[in-house]
Design an enzyme around this catalytic site. Structure first.
Site, PDB file in Angstrom:
ATOM      1  N   SER A  14      39.854  46.583  33.496  1.00 57.02           N
ATOM      2  CA  SER A  14      39.891  45.184  34.044  1.00 57.02           C
ATOM      3  C   SER A  14      41.490  44.914  34.258  1.00 57.02           C
ATOM      4  O   SER A  14      42.205  45.024  33.281  1.00 57.02           O
ATOM      5  CB  SER A  14      39.416  44.186  33.067  1.00 57.02           C
ATOM      6  N   HIS A  39      37.715  46.735  37.748  1.00 66.99           N
ATOM      7  CA  HIS A  39      37.190  45.425  37.685  1.00 66.99           C
ATOM      8  C   HIS A  39      38.140  44.329  37.734  1.00 66.99           C
ATOM      9  O   HIS A  39      39.411  44.355  37.362  1.00 66.99           O
ATOM     10  CB  HIS A  39      36.760  45.441  36.078  1.00 66.99           C
ATOM     11  N   ASP A  41      38.888  40.506  37.770  1.00 69.19           N
ATOM     12  CA  ASP A  41      38.297  39.157  37.240  1.00 69.19           C
ATOM     13  C   ASP A  41      38.797  37.984  38.098  1.00 69.19           C
ATOM     14  O   ASP A  41      40.189  37.995  38.129  1.00 69.19           O
ATOM     15  CB  ASP A  41      38.787  39.053  35.751  1.00 69.19           C
ATOM     16  N   MET A  43      39.024  33.907  38.410  1.00 70.38           N
ATOM     17  CA  MET A  43      38.717  32.862  37.384  1.00 70.38           C
ATOM     18  C   MET A  43      39.457  31.948  37.997  1.00 70.38           C
ATOM     19  O   MET A  43      40.436  31.585  38.635  1.00 70.38           O
ATOM     20  CB  MET A  43      39.570  33.171  35.877  1.00 70.38           C
ATOM     21  N   HIS A  73      34.360  40.393  39.554  1.00 71.69           N
ATOM     22  CA  HIS A  73      33.454  39.558  38.652  1.00 71.69           C
ATOM     23  C   HIS A  73      34.017  38.100  38.956  1.00 71.69           C
ATOM     24  O   HIS A  73      34.901  37.590  38.582  1.00 71.69           O
ATOM     25  CB  HIS A  73      33.684  39.976  37.226  1.00 71.69           C
ATOM     26  N   MET A  75      34.005  34.332  38.195  1.00 75.06           N
ATOM     27  CA  MET A  75      34.027  33.323  37.261  1.00 75.06           C
ATOM     28  C   MET A  75      34.514  31.795  37.986  1.00 75.06           C
ATOM     29  O   MET A  75      35.471  31.403  37.710  1.00 75.06           O
ATOM     30  CB  MET A  75      34.794  33.439  35.937  1.00 75.06           C
ATOM     31  N   MET A 144      28.034  39.868  29.439  1.00 73.43           N
ATOM     32  CA  MET A 144      29.471  39.388  28.779  1.00 73.43           C
ATOM     33  C   MET A 144      29.329  39.523  27.114  1.00 73.43           C
ATOM     34  O   MET A 144      28.515  38.914  26.628  1.00 73.43           O
ATOM     35  CB  MET A 144      29.683  38.046  28.892  1.00 73.43           C
ATOM     36  N   ASP A 182      30.947  43.790  29.526  1.00 72.22           N
ATOM     37  CA  ASP A 182      32.187  43.263  29.652  1.00 72.22           C
ATOM     38  C   ASP A 182      32.879  42.461  28.415  1.00 72.22           C
ATOM     39  O   ASP A 182      32.256  41.543  28.156  1.00 72.22           O
ATOM     40  CB  ASP A 182      32.272  42.371  30.965  1.00 72.22           C
TER      41      ASP A 182
HETATM   42  C1  DX5 Z   1      36.745  38.273  30.492  1.00 72.02           C
HETATM   43  C2  DX5 Z   1      36.850  39.038  31.318  1.00 72.02           C
HETATM   44  C3  DX5 Z   1      37.045  40.432  31.045  1.00 72.02           C
HETATM   45  C4  DX5 Z   1      38.240  40.849  30.300  1.00 72.02           C
HETATM   46  C5  DX5 Z   1      37.999  42.003  29.275  1.00 72.02           C
HETATM   47  O1  DX5 Z   1      36.477  36.900  30.596  1.00 72.02           O
HETATM   48  O2  DX5 Z   1      35.448  39.118  32.199  1.00 72.02           O
HETATM   49  O3  DX5 Z   1      36.943  41.357  32.090  1.00 72.02           O
HETATM   50  O4  DX5 Z   1      39.247  41.230  31.015  1.00 72.02           O
HETATM   51  O5  DX5 Z   1      39.139  42.142  28.733  1.00 72.02           O
HETATM   52  P1  DX5 Z   1      38.961  42.998  27.158  1.00 72.02           P
HETATM   53  O6  DX5 Z   1      38.686  44.506  27.524  1.00 72.02           O
HETATM   54  O7  DX5 Z   1      40.256  42.926  26.950  1.00 72.02           O
HETATM   55  O8  DX5 Z   1      38.077  42.154  26.482  1.00 72.02           O
HETATM   56 ZN    ZN Z   2      35.228  40.587  33.743  1.00 71.61          ZN
END
Ligand code: DX5
Ligand code: ZN
Length: 225
Positions: A14, A39, A41, A43, A73, A75, A144, A182
Site C-alpha cells: 500500500s 494498492h 488508497d 481517502m 481502494h 474510501m 478490512m 487490508d
Molecule cells: C487503511 C488502508 C490500508 C492501509 C494499510 O485504511 O486501506 O490499505 O494502507 O496499511 P497497514 O498495512 O500499515 O495497516
Molecule cells: Zn486500502
C-alpha cells in the site's frame, strides 16, 4: 463437491506507507522487489478521516509503469464520479464501500464495463450479507482488518470468521472471486489471514517501513503460502 483452489498469494504494497516525496521510485522499488499489485488508497476526509491522493497521481504512475496492476481502494463519498476518473487513468482494479454507493449494483457494473476488476470492501463491522445482491458482478471482495483511514493500525482478528464465511460462499457456488485483506498485515498476522481464506494481502507499513523490500515481500509470500 466444491473445488479446492491452489493458493497463489498476491502481495499488494500500500503506497499509503511510502515516502510520497519519492513516490514513483518507491513504486518502482516494490515492483522490482516482487510486488504483484500496487494498492492505491484514496481517502476523502469525509468517508474516512484522512486525505490522500486522487486520479492525477495515478495518471502519472500509470504513465511511468504501463504494465503494473494498480489496485484502487476508494474510501470516498460520493464515489460515482471518482470511479469514472480512475477508470480514465487506467486503474486495473477498483473496490468500493457499499456505504458510499447510491446504487451499488450500478457502480459495480460501471467498473466492470470500464475494464477494471470489480471489488466490494467490507468494513470490520459490515456484514457479508451486503454481497447477496452482487455476487455475479464481483471479481474480488476486500475485507478490512482495521478501520479504514490510516496505515499502521493493529490487525483485527475478529474479522477472520467473516472472511472464512465469504470464502465458503465462494467455494460453495464455485465462483471465480478472490479475497483480499487490508490492514495490519505483517509477518505475524498474514498466516492467520491466509488460513482463513485470503489470497491477496495488502501491506503498507510492514513493507515500506522495512529495510529490505524484497526480503519482506518474499517472507510475507512464504508465510501466506
Ligand atoms: C487503511 C488502508 C490500508 C492501509 C494499510 O485504511 O486501506 O490499505 O494502507 O496499511 P497497514 O498495512 O500499515 O495497516
Ligand atoms: Zn486500502
Amino acid at each position: 463437491m466444491s473445488k479446492i483452489r491452489a493458493v497463489n498469494p498476491k502481495i499488494a504494497p500500500s503506497i499509503l506507507a511510502a515516502d510520497f516525496a519519492r513516490l514513483g521510485d518507491e513504486v518502482e522499488a516494490v515492483l522490482e522487489s516482487g510486488a504483484d499489485l500496487i494498492h492505491f488508497d484514496v481517502m476523502d476526509n469525509h468517508f474516512v478521516p484522512n486525505l490522500t491522493v486522487g486520479p492525477t497521481v495515478l495518471d502519472s504512475l500509470r504513465k511511468r509503469f504501463d504494465d503494473a496492476a494498480f489496485d484502487v481502494h476508494l474510501m470516498v463519498d460520493p464515489v460515482e464520479r471518482l470511479v469514472e476518473e480512475f477508470l480514465d487513468v487506467g486503474a486495473s482494479m477498483i473496490s468500493v464501500h457499499p456505504e458510499t454507493c447510491r446504487d451499488l449494483e450500478k457502480v459495480l457494473e460501471r467498473i466492470g464495463d470500464g475494464g477494471a476488476k470489480v471489488g466490494v470492501v467490507l468494513n470490520p463491522e459490515t456484514s457479508e450479507t451486503v454481497l447477496a445482491s452482487c455476487w455475479d458482478k464481483l471479481d474480488y471482495v476486500l475485507i478490512m482488518s482495521v478501520r479504514p483511514g490510516f496505515g499502521g493500525q493493529s490487525f483485527m482478528p475478529e474479522v477472520l470468521p467473516k472472511l472464512s464465511r465469504v470464502r465458503d460462499a465462494i467455494r460453495r457456488d464455485n465462483r471465480d472471486i478472490n479475497i483480499e485483506i487490508d490492514g495490519g498485515i505483517s509477518s505475524s498476522t498474514i498466516g492467520a489471514a491466509a488460513k482463513a481464506g485470503a489470497e491477496i494481502f495488502v501491506a503498507g507499513s510492514a513493507i515500506f517501513n522495512s529495510d529490505d523490500y524484497a526480503k519482506t515481500i518474499a517472507e510475507l509470500r512464504a508465510l501466506a503460502s
